[in-house]
Design a protein around this motif. Structure first.
Motif, PDB file in Angstrom:
ATOM      1  N   GLU A  65       0.814  -1.210   0.000  1.00 17.56           N
ATOM      2  CA  GLU A  65       0.000   0.000   0.000  1.00 17.56           C
ATOM      3  C   GLU A  65       0.850   1.263   0.000  1.00 17.56           C
ATOM      4  O   GLU A  65       0.578   2.209  -0.744  1.00 17.56           O
ATOM      5  CB  GLU A  65      -0.920   0.008   1.223  1.00 17.56           C
ATOM      6  CG  GLU A  65      -1.684   1.308   1.457  1.00 17.56           C
ATOM      7  CD  GLU A  65      -2.688   1.649   0.357  1.00 17.56           C
ATOM      8  OE1 GLU A  65      -3.028   2.829   0.211  1.00 17.56           O
ATOM      9  OE2 GLU A  65      -3.131   0.713  -0.355  1.00 17.56           O
ATOM     10  N   THR A 123     -12.116   2.790   3.154  1.00 15.35           N
ATOM     11  CA  THR A 123     -10.869   2.029   3.273  1.00 15.35           C
ATOM     12  C   THR A 123      -9.727   2.929   3.707  1.00 15.35           C
ATOM     13  O   THR A 123      -9.810   4.154   3.588  1.00 15.35           O
ATOM     14  CB  THR A 123     -10.493   1.379   1.918  1.00 15.35           C
ATOM     15  OG1 THR A 123      -9.404   0.475   2.108  1.00 15.35           O
ATOM     16  CG2 THR A 123     -10.122   2.429   0.880  1.00 15.35           C
ATOM     17  N   LYS A 124      -8.672   2.321   4.225  1.00 15.14           N
ATOM     18  CA  LYS A 124      -7.415   3.044   4.419  1.00 15.14           C
ATOM     19  C   LYS A 124      -6.375   2.571   3.399  1.00 15.14           C
ATOM     20  O   LYS A 124      -5.259   3.076   3.356  1.00 15.14           O
ATOM     21  CB  LYS A 124      -6.881   2.868   5.837  1.00 15.14           C
ATOM     22  CG  LYS A 124      -6.440   1.468   6.214  1.00 15.14           C
ATOM     23  CD  LYS A 124      -5.875   1.459   7.624  1.00 15.14           C
ATOM     24  CE  LYS A 124      -5.427   0.046   8.026  1.00 15.14           C
ATOM     25  NZ  LYS A 124      -4.875   0.014   9.405  1.00 15.14           N
ATOM     26  N   TYR A 125      -6.774   1.587   2.589  1.00 14.36           N
ATOM     27  CA  TYR A 125      -5.886   1.035   1.564  1.00 14.36           C
ATOM     28  C   TYR A 125      -6.262   1.611   0.196  1.00 14.36           C
ATOM     29  O   TYR A 125      -6.763   0.911  -0.682  1.00 14.36           O
ATOM     30  CB  TYR A 125      -5.990  -0.491   1.554  1.00 14.36           C
ATOM     31  CG  TYR A 125      -5.490  -1.137   2.810  1.00 14.36           C
ATOM     32  CD1 TYR A 125      -4.150  -1.469   2.968  1.00 14.36           C
ATOM     33  CD2 TYR A 125      -6.356  -1.419   3.863  1.00 14.36           C
ATOM     34  CE1 TYR A 125      -3.680  -2.061   4.133  1.00 14.36           C
ATOM     35  CE2 TYR A 125      -5.908  -2.016   5.030  1.00 14.36           C
ATOM     36  CZ  TYR A 125      -4.568  -2.329   5.158  1.00 14.36           C
ATOM     37  OH  TYR A 125      -4.110  -2.922   6.313  1.00 14.36           O
ATOM     38  N   HIS A 126      -6.009   2.879   0.007  1.00 13.66           N
ATOM     39  CA  HIS A 126      -6.466   3.561  -1.192  1.00 13.66           C
ATOM     40  C   HIS A 126      -5.785   3.032  -2.454  1.00 13.66           C
ATOM     41  O   HIS A 126      -6.457   2.805  -3.467  1.00 13.66           O
ATOM     42  CB  HIS A 126      -6.237   5.074  -1.057  1.00 13.66           C
ATOM     43  CG  HIS A 126      -7.123   5.713  -0.049  1.00 13.66           C
ATOM     44  ND1 HIS A 126      -8.122   6.604  -0.387  1.00 13.66           N
ATOM     45  CD2 HIS A 126      -7.185   5.580   1.305  1.00 13.66           C
ATOM     46  CE1 HIS A 126      -8.755   6.996   0.707  1.00 13.66           C
ATOM     47  NE2 HIS A 126      -8.196   6.387   1.748  1.00 13.66           N
ATOM     48  N   ASP A 145     -11.972   7.767   2.967  1.00 12.01           N
ATOM     49  CA  ASP A 145     -10.910   7.403   3.913  1.00 12.01           C
ATOM     50  C   ASP A 145     -11.481   6.953   5.249  1.00 12.01           C
ATOM     51  O   ASP A 145     -12.378   7.587   5.810  1.00 12.01           O
ATOM     52  CB  ASP A 145      -9.969   8.582   4.139  1.00 12.01           C
ATOM     53  CG  ASP A 145      -8.746   8.187   4.946  1.00 12.01           C
ATOM     54  OD1 ASP A 145      -8.051   7.243   4.535  1.00 12.01           O
ATOM     55  OD2 ASP A 145      -8.491   8.805   5.993  1.00 12.01           O
ATOM     56  N   SER A 146     -10.960   5.835   5.750  1.00 13.52           N
ATOM     57  CA  SER A 146     -11.355   5.323   7.061  1.00 13.52           C
ATOM     58  C   SER A 146     -10.132   4.726   7.725  1.00 13.52           C
ATOM     59  O   SER A 146      -9.572   3.750   7.239  1.00 13.52           O
ATOM     60  CB  SER A 146     -12.444   4.255   6.922  1.00 13.52           C
ATOM     61  OG  SER A 146     -12.725   3.666   8.185  1.00 13.52           O
ATOM     62  N   GLN A 147      -9.710   5.306   8.837  1.00 12.52           N
ATOM     63  CA  GLN A 147      -8.515   4.837   9.529  1.00 12.52           C
ATOM     64  C   GLN A 147      -8.838   3.949  10.728  1.00 12.52           C
ATOM     65  O   GLN A 147      -7.939   3.511  11.437  1.00 12.52           O
ATOM     66  CB  GLN A 147      -7.684   6.039   9.990  1.00 12.52           C
ATOM     67  CG  GLN A 147      -7.123   6.865   8.847  1.00 12.52           C
ATOM     68  CD  GLN A 147      -6.174   6.075   7.961  1.00 12.52           C
ATOM     69  OE1 GLN A 147      -5.341   5.318   8.444  1.00 12.52           O
ATOM     70  NE2 GLN A 147      -6.296   6.244   6.644  1.00 12.52           N
ATOM     71  N   THR A 150     -13.668   0.532  10.272  1.00 13.07           N
ATOM     72  CA  THR A 150     -14.161   0.616   8.892  1.00 13.07           C
ATOM     73  C   THR A 150     -15.449  -0.179   8.700  1.00 13.07           C
ATOM     74  O   THR A 150     -16.335   0.229   7.941  1.00 13.07           O
ATOM     75  CB  THR A 150     -13.079   0.129   7.918  1.00 13.07           C
ATOM     76  OG1 THR A 150     -11.890   0.912   8.104  1.00 13.07           O
ATOM     77  CG2 THR A 150     -13.536   0.258   6.474  1.00 13.07           C
TER      78      THR A 150
END
Length: 218
Positions: A65, A123-126, A145-147, A150
């Motif tokens: 990532e 996701t945090k895995y853009h 975005d979600s850290q 999720t």
């Protein structure tokens, strides 16, 4: 950290923290010339890529990532056999007609026509999510975005689907989500990486050689 320490210890490389639990440092017993730094898993890929550390243990998902084309500056030395998790694409269970990426593509198009904006995927895995969806031909979506937490974004109506890491799938089930049949984005594992861009002095090369001889002996 505990699993990493145990893995190295079983191969004759003894890692220990300093006595202060607040200090992010430690030491290595039995090998001269190696310093132990304790960093968050998400920091390690960048530090390796920039050559500020020589070796690092982190999840392969974070390397893929944070360092696109990571093979140019990093080398996967050893898969450690723990820290398994899958990055997957999940949708609500009540989407009974959405089980594959093709189904999602159709649903995303219909969603945009109905609501006037693109289907949201939290996701945090853009990078990984975008490349995966691009390769599958899914277009009518936007990444949110979600850290953290999720899985709760769908219930909270801040997203319609998620791309997130799961180990057992239980949290997804608890939040009434299902993994698409072809929704596996990446299978992650704790991995020892070596930096190709870090400078090695003669002493550091000698220490690295001893280190690698021990851990790769099995």
């Amino acid at each position: 950290m505990e699993e990493t320490f145990s893995w190295f210890d079983s191969r004759g490389v003894h890692l220990e923290r300093t006595e202060s639990k607040r200090e992010y440092a430690g030491y290595v017993k039995g090998i001269q010339g190696i310093e132990l730094l304790l960093l968050s898993a998400s920091e390690i890929p960048t530090e390796l890529n920039e050559g500020r550390i020589h070796f690092g243990v982190t999840g392969s998902d974070l390397v893929c990532e944070k360092v696109p084309n990571w093979g140019q500056n990093l080398e996967a030395i050893k898969y450690l056999g723990f820290g398994f998790a899958d990055l997957v694409l999940s949708v609500p269970k009540f989407w009974i007609d959405v089980d594959t990426l093709d189904d999602l593509d159709s649903a995303a198009e219909a969603f945009r026509e109905k609501h006037g904006f693109r289907l949201r995927i939290a996701t945090k895995y853009h990078y990984l999510a975008r490349e995966f969806l691009k390769s599958a031909g899914v277009a009518d979506y936007q990444l949110v975005d979600s850290q953290g937490a999720t899985e709760g974004t769908v219930k909270n109506e801040t997203a319609e689907a998620i791309a997130d890491i799961t180990s057992t799938g239980e949290t997804l089930k608890a939040n009434h989500l299902k993994i698409l049949d072809d929704g596996l984005i990446h299978s992650s594992e704790a991995t020892l990486f070596k930096s190709k861009s870090a400078f090695f002095s003669e002493k550091q090369r000698a220490a690295a050689s001893t280190f690698l001889t021990l851990i790769l002996s099995d």
